[in-house]
Design an enzyme around this catalytic site. Structure first.
Site, PDB file in Angstrom:
ATOM      1  CG  HIS A 169     -14.188  -1.790  -1.527  1.00 49.93           C
ATOM      2  ND1 HIS A 169     -14.304  -2.156  -2.737  1.00 49.93           N
ATOM      3  CD2 HIS A 169     -15.546  -2.338  -0.908  1.00 49.93           C
ATOM      4  CE1 HIS A 169     -15.134  -2.938  -2.968  1.00 49.93           C
ATOM      5  NE2 HIS A 169     -15.958  -2.994  -1.824  1.00 49.93           N
ATOM      6  N   GLY A 210     -16.984   2.123 -14.714  1.00 50.99           N
ATOM      7  CA  GLY A 210     -15.713   1.044 -14.615  1.00 50.99           C
ATOM      8  C   GLY A 210     -15.579   0.045 -13.484  1.00 50.99           C
ATOM      9  CB  THR A 211     -17.438  -1.219 -11.165  1.00 48.06           C
ATOM     10  OG1 THR A 211     -17.460  -2.539 -10.104  1.00 48.06           O
ATOM     11  CG2 THR A 211     -18.749  -0.867 -11.350  1.00 48.06           C
ATOM     12  CD  GLN A 215     -17.165  -1.624  -6.438  1.00 45.91           C
ATOM     13  OE1 GLN A 215     -16.970  -2.840  -6.474  1.00 45.91           O
ATOM     14  NE2 GLN A 215     -17.527  -1.091  -7.738  1.00 45.91           N
ATOM     15  CG  ASN A 216     -12.094   3.375  -7.540  1.00 45.15           C
ATOM     16  OD1 ASN A 216     -12.123   2.264  -7.914  1.00 45.15           O
ATOM     17  ND2 ASN A 216     -12.335   4.430  -8.754  1.00 45.15           N
ATOM     18  CB  VAL A 217      -8.578   2.549  -1.904  1.00 47.93           C
ATOM     19  CG1 VAL A 217      -9.565   1.459  -1.200  1.00 47.93           C
ATOM     20  CG2 VAL A 217      -7.612   1.842  -2.617  1.00 47.93           C
ATOM     21  CG  ASP A 218      -8.571   6.600  -6.811  1.00 50.22           C
ATOM     22  OD1 ASP A 218      -8.802   5.833  -7.610  1.00 50.22           O
ATOM     23  OD2 ASP A 218      -9.397   7.565  -6.596  1.00 50.22           O
ATOM     24  NE  ARG A 236      -0.497   0.014  -6.385  1.00 50.92           N
ATOM     25  CZ  ARG A 236       0.680  -0.549  -6.555  1.00 50.92           C
ATOM     26  NH1 ARG A 236       0.981  -1.550  -5.663  1.00 50.92           N
ATOM     27  NH2 ARG A 236       1.622  -0.346  -7.031  1.00 50.92           N
ATOM     28  CE1 TYR A 262      -3.115  -3.184   1.317  1.00 53.65           C
ATOM     29  CE2 TYR A 262      -4.297  -1.814  -0.097  1.00 53.65           C
ATOM     30  CZ  TYR A 262      -3.988  -2.903   0.595  1.00 53.65           C
ATOM     31  OH  TYR A 262      -5.235  -3.694   0.187  1.00 53.65           O
TER      32      TYR A 262
HETATM   33  N1  APR Z   1     -12.726   3.127 -18.651  1.00 52.73           N
HETATM   34  C1  APR Z   1     -13.917   2.603 -17.950  1.00 52.73           C
HETATM   35  N2  APR Z   1     -14.078   1.261 -17.663  1.00 52.73           N
HETATM   36  C2  APR Z   1     -12.717   0.581 -17.873  1.00 52.73           C
HETATM   37  C3  APR Z   1     -11.487   1.035 -18.247  1.00 52.73           C
HETATM   38  C4  APR Z   1     -11.506   2.590 -18.678  1.00 52.73           C
HETATM   39  N3  APR Z   1     -10.502   2.994 -19.309  1.00 52.73           N
HETATM   40  N4  APR Z   1     -10.606   0.313 -18.299  1.00 52.73           N
HETATM   41  C5  APR Z   1     -11.249  -0.854 -17.740  1.00 52.73           C
HETATM   42  N5  APR Z   1     -12.488  -0.625 -17.535  1.00 52.73           N
HETATM   43  C6  APR Z   1     -13.517  -1.580 -16.944  1.00 52.73           C
HETATM   44  C7  APR Z   1     -13.325  -2.906 -16.916  1.00 52.73           C
HETATM   45  O1  APR Z   1     -13.904  -3.322 -18.261  1.00 52.73           O
HETATM   46  C8  APR Z   1     -14.021  -3.790 -15.814  1.00 52.73           C
HETATM   47  O2  APR Z   1     -15.388  -3.927 -15.884  1.00 52.73           O
HETATM   48  O3  APR Z   1     -13.466  -1.135 -15.312  1.00 52.73           O
HETATM   49  C9  APR Z   1     -13.672  -2.540 -14.722  1.00 52.73           C
HETATM   50  C10 APR Z   1     -12.552  -2.994 -13.848  1.00 52.73           C
HETATM   51  O4  APR Z   1     -13.218  -3.981 -12.809  1.00 52.73           O
HETATM   52  P1  APR Z   1     -12.117  -4.440 -11.666  1.00 52.73           P
HETATM   53  O5  APR Z   1     -10.748  -4.430 -12.119  1.00 52.73           O
HETATM   54  O6  APR Z   1     -13.012  -5.804 -11.195  1.00 52.73           O
HETATM   55  O7  APR Z   1     -12.459  -3.440 -10.620  1.00 52.73           O
HETATM   56  P2  APR Z   1     -13.513  -3.255  -9.481  1.00 52.73           P
HETATM   57  O8  APR Z   1     -14.741  -3.550 -10.247  1.00 52.73           O
HETATM   58  O9  APR Z   1     -13.574  -1.851  -8.987  1.00 52.73           O
HETATM   59  O10 APR Z   1     -13.079  -4.188  -8.450  1.00 52.73           O
HETATM   60  C11 APR Z   1     -14.188  -4.159  -7.381  1.00 52.73           C
HETATM   61  O11 APR Z   1     -12.438  -5.742  -6.212  1.00 52.73           O
HETATM   62  O12 APR Z   1     -10.308  -6.086  -6.053  1.00 52.73           O
HETATM   63  C12 APR Z   1     -11.477  -5.591  -5.234  1.00 52.73           C
HETATM   64  O13 APR Z   1     -11.680  -3.959  -3.467  1.00 52.73           O
HETATM   65  C13 APR Z   1     -11.438  -4.216  -4.733  1.00 52.73           C
HETATM   66  O14 APR Z   1     -12.654  -2.232  -5.224  1.00 52.73           O
HETATM   67  C14 APR Z   1     -12.166  -3.307  -5.822  1.00 52.73           C
HETATM   68  C15 APR Z   1     -13.183  -4.441  -6.157  1.00 52.73           C
END
Ligand code: APR
Length: 230
Positions: A106, A172-173, A88-91, A58, A55
């Site tokens: 998170h 973006g999740t 869900q982001n920690v930034d 990060r 971390y």
């Molecule tokens: N713009 C928009 N979406 C994007 C981009 C972009 N430039 N690049 C990637 N993505 C999308 C991917 O297609 C995916 O659907 O963002 C999503 C990222 O998904 P994850 O990597 O699973 O991230 P997230 O959903 O935030 O993860 C949730 O999991 O690891 C734990 O606690 C951690 O908060 C995190 C949680």
């Protein structure tokens, strides 16, 4: 005149264009680490030093990242709407962009937490946490991050906000991590829902009243905000 309520659920994808890596795009590794080694209580018990250093890395990386157009477009939305960002982001990119209502499900990278009393949270101002850094009760400080298997204290607050949404936006999740991903189910079919993601997240796309803007966060959010600001 009362502003309509918009709730935005964001994930790692909204910070991707600020140079911060997502979780599942990089083959399940987070910056070369198995997520369970650096984001779980077991990983913390196994190797505190590895977790603290992970971390710290990060946090240093975050100091060099800046909010992108997706973060700033969500601030523009506040001119016309009552906007709450549930992330869900920690930034701290939503904070630095200027969003006025943010719920971190998170945790937050720039804060530390007591291992004796979870209610003791401290601002780090981007500094490292090292072995031997203690809280006021004398216990080792840990990152203020919700790890896999830990409770999500702000989930109830997030549900209450989501229930009030008149427009719901997901950016973006991958929607694979619960309970955060479950928030979508708290929105009614009668409100417009938007999904901004270049790929297909784990969402039952048969949801009615759901528009998938298949593009990156920066361009997709600008397109949607332009539409909503008309
Ligand atoms: N713009 C928009 N979406 C994007 C981009 C972009 N430039 N690049 C990637 N993505 C999308 C991917 O297609 C995916 O659907 O963002 C999503 C990222 O998904 P994850 O990597 O699973 O991230 P997230 O959903 O935030 O993860 C949730 O999991 O690891 C734990 O606690 C951690 O908060 C995190 C949680």
């Amino acid at each position: 005149m009362r502003k309509k309520k918009i709730v935005v659920l964001t994930g790692a994808g909204i910070s991707a264009e600020s140079g911060l890596s997502t979780f599942r795009d990089s083959g399940g590794l987070w910056e070369g680490h198995n997520v369970m080694d650096v984001a779980s209580p077991e990983g913390w018990r196994r190797n505190r030093k590895l977790v603290l250093e992970f971390y710290n890395q990060r946090r240093r990386q975050l100091r060099n990242a800046v909010p992108n157009a997706a973060h700033t477009e969500l601030v523009r939305l506040e001119e016309k709407y009552d906007v709450t960002v549930i992330t869900q982001n920690v930034d701290d990119l939503h904070e630095r962009a200027g969003s006025s209502s943010i719920i971190h499900l998170h945790g937050e990278l720039n804060k530390s937490q007591s291992t004796a009393d979870p209610d003791l949270i401290y601002d780090l101002e981007g500094e490292d946490i090292s072995i031997g850094d203690k809280c006021e009760l004398g216990s080792q400080l840990r990152p203020f991050i919700v790890w896999f298997g830990e409770l999500v204290p702000k989930m109830e607050e997030a549900v209450m906000e989501t229930l009030k949404a008149e427009i719901f936006i997901v950016i973006g999740t991958s929607l694979v991590v619960y309970p955060a991903a479950g928030l979508v189910a708290y929105t009614g079919n009668e409100i417009p829902r938007y999904l901004i993601d270049p790929s297909e997240p784990e969402l039952n796309l048969s949801y009615s009243n759901l528009t998938h803007i298949k593009s990156k966060a920066t361009s997709g959010t600008k397109e949607l905000v332009d539409r909503l600001m008309k």
